[in-house]
Scaffold this motif. Structure first.
Motif, mmCIF file in Angstrom:
data_model
loop_
_atom_site.group_PDB
_atom_site.id
_atom_site.type_symbol
_atom_site.label_atom_id
_atom_site.label_comp_id
_atom_site.label_asym_id
_atom_site.label_seq_id
_atom_site.Cartn_x
_atom_site.Cartn_y
_atom_site.Cartn_z
ATOM 1 N N SER A 41 0.794 -1.302 -0.034
ATOM 2 C CA SER A 41 0.031 -0.152 0.029
ATOM 3 C C SER A 41 0.966 1.311 0.203
ATOM 4 N N VAL A 42 0.316 2.443 -0.462
ATOM 5 C CA VAL A 42 0.900 3.655 -0.447
ATOM 6 C C VAL A 42 1.408 4.027 0.974
ATOM 7 N N PRO A 43 0.803 4.011 2.049
ATOM 8 C CA PRO A 43 0.975 4.310 3.286
ATOM 9 C C PRO A 43 2.098 3.469 3.890
ATOM 10 N N LEU A 44 2.043 2.090 3.669
ATOM 11 C CA LEU A 44 3.072 1.144 4.112
ATOM 12 C C LEU A 44 4.428 1.459 3.419
ATOM 13 N N THR A 45 4.511 1.643 2.166
ATOM 14 C CA THR A 45 5.813 1.980 1.305
ATOM 15 C C THR A 45 6.205 3.449 2.047
ATOM 16 N N GLU A 46 5.409 4.519 2.499
ATOM 17 C CA GLU A 46 5.945 5.637 2.913
ATOM 18 C C GLU A 46 6.635 5.294 4.131
ATOM 19 N N LYS A 47 6.087 4.598 4.911
ATOM 20 C CA LYS A 47 6.627 4.196 6.102
ATOM 21 C C LYS A 47 7.818 3.491 6.169
ATOM 22 N N ASP A 94 10.602 5.727 5.383
ATOM 23 C CA ASP A 94 11.121 6.311 6.445
ATOM 24 C C ASP A 94 12.042 5.563 7.404
ATOM 25 N N LYS A 136 -6.962 1.297 0.117
ATOM 26 C CA LYS A 136 -7.180 2.702 0.751
ATOM 27 C C LYS A 136 -5.773 3.424 0.540
ATOM 28 N N GLY A 137 -5.687 4.735 0.422
ATOM 29 C CA GLY A 137 -4.551 5.332 0.272
ATOM 30 C C GLY A 137 -3.803 5.465 -1.073
ATOM 31 N N ASN A 138 -4.368 4.826 -1.854
ATOM 32 C CA ASN A 138 -4.105 5.023 -3.498
ATOM 33 C C ASN A 138 -4.307 6.175 -3.866
ATOM 34 N N LYS A 149 5.272 11.477 -5.475
ATOM 35 C CA LYS A 149 5.181 12.328 -4.163
ATOM 36 C C LYS A 149 6.518 12.176 -3.417
#
Length: 60
Positions: A7-13, A16, A30-32, A51
């Motif tokens: 998912s996008v949020p998991l990849t962002e985390k 980090d 969700k989050g795409n 992003k």
């Protein structure tokens, strides 16, 4: 990464935490970025979105 987990949020985390990933996304996740998931593409077309350090692309 398999689309079941990715998912996008998991990849962002993970970015980090200095862990790079790649894989497929489920269109209804969700989050795409809705700009890409609702885009109507013709056969052979490609579209991408950036992003910060995250790139998401879609092709048909």
């Amino acid at each position: 990464m398999d689309n079941f987990y990715n998912s996008v949020p998991l990849t962002e985390k993970l970015l980090d935490l200095k862990t790079h990933t790649n894989g497929t996304l489920r269109a209804n996740r969700k989050g795409n970025p809705t700009v890409l998931t609702h885009k109507k593409l013709k056969k052979g077309e490609h579209c991408w979105l950036r992003k910060n350090r995250l790139y998401v692309s879609v092709e048909r």
